[in-house]
Design an enzyme around this catalytic site. Sequence first.
Site, PDB file in Angstrom:
ATOM      1  CG  ASP A 101      -1.856  -1.128   1.303  1.00 50.08           C
ATOM      2  OD1 ASP A 101      -2.182  -1.672   0.236  1.00 50.08           O
ATOM      3  OD2 ASP A 101      -2.282  -1.485   2.423  1.00 50.08           O
TER       4      ASP A 101
HETATM    5  N1  URA Z   1      -1.152  -5.917   3.950  1.00 51.08           N
HETATM    6  C1  URA Z   1      -1.675  -4.676   3.941  1.00 51.08           C
HETATM    7  O1  URA Z   1      -2.710  -4.446   4.519  1.00 51.08           O
HETATM    8  N2  URA Z   1      -1.008  -3.716   3.296  1.00 51.08           N
HETATM    9  C2  URA Z   1       0.168  -3.919   2.658  1.00 51.08           C
HETATM   10  O2  URA Z   1       0.737  -2.982   2.093  1.00 51.08           O
HETATM   11  C3  URA Z   1       0.696  -5.215   2.683  1.00 51.08           C
HETATM   12  C4  URA Z   1       0.023  -6.201   3.339  1.00 51.08           C
END
Ligand code: URA
Length: 239
Positions: A101
């Site tokens: 993310d």
């Molecule tokens: N899980 C998440 O919620 N976000 C990420 O970036 C990676 C794994």
Amino acid sequence: MRLDKFLANAGMTRSQAKQAVKSGRVTVDGVPAKDASAHIDENARVLVDGLNTRLPGHRYIMLNKPAGVVTANTDGRFRTVFDVLPVDMRVKGLSAVGRLDRDTTGLLLFTTDGELAHRLISPGRDVEKVYIADVDAPLDDECVKIMAKGVRLKDFIAKPAKLDIISSQRAIITVTQGKYHQVKRMFAALGRNVTALKRLSVAGISLDESLDPGQARELTRDEISGLYKAVGLRGMPDE
Ligand code: URA
């Protein structure tokens, strides 16, 4: 094979190869290279910046992803992880292995090796990904138990995850799935919101903590071999 051709096969442009040789960044079997047009043995050990990582034909890179950049090739609004990579690493065919993310930091792998990338993200392979998460409420043994059983989310039951609580609101979590917002959603299901998330390792390859956020390096031969083993690929790509 000519040295510049060897380096080009490993993902550099001819002019980057020439420049790297000229500035003394390249050694061939331990000897600093002087001439990019010199002929070298195809099995020579060629190091760039001291790293024996540019295996002919493929590139393998780790980035310490900073917050605020998106895992995408292009984006109208935000900088992407490719904007962060050094220019000489932005080679044709390079893909991020999975995605983090925008606000998640830490280990992001890139490779031109499609088979390896495919296997690393393939849901059936249960490749382990380790994160350190800060949450907005205290964690307890019940959280550990629920994570170990498999958290029920709206659309699926998450595969069992290992939760190691390291302080009241901080834990290391090991998951084998990589669905959208997976870790955040798992904690949210326990009534805890993730306030910071950093990936520490993928398939046993750990983030090199000497990399500052935004810095990248080629994987070492041992790291590549570790990834190959982790996903059941035999041998090394240049063997
Ligand atoms: N899980 C998440 O919620 N976000 C990420 O970036 C990676 C794994």
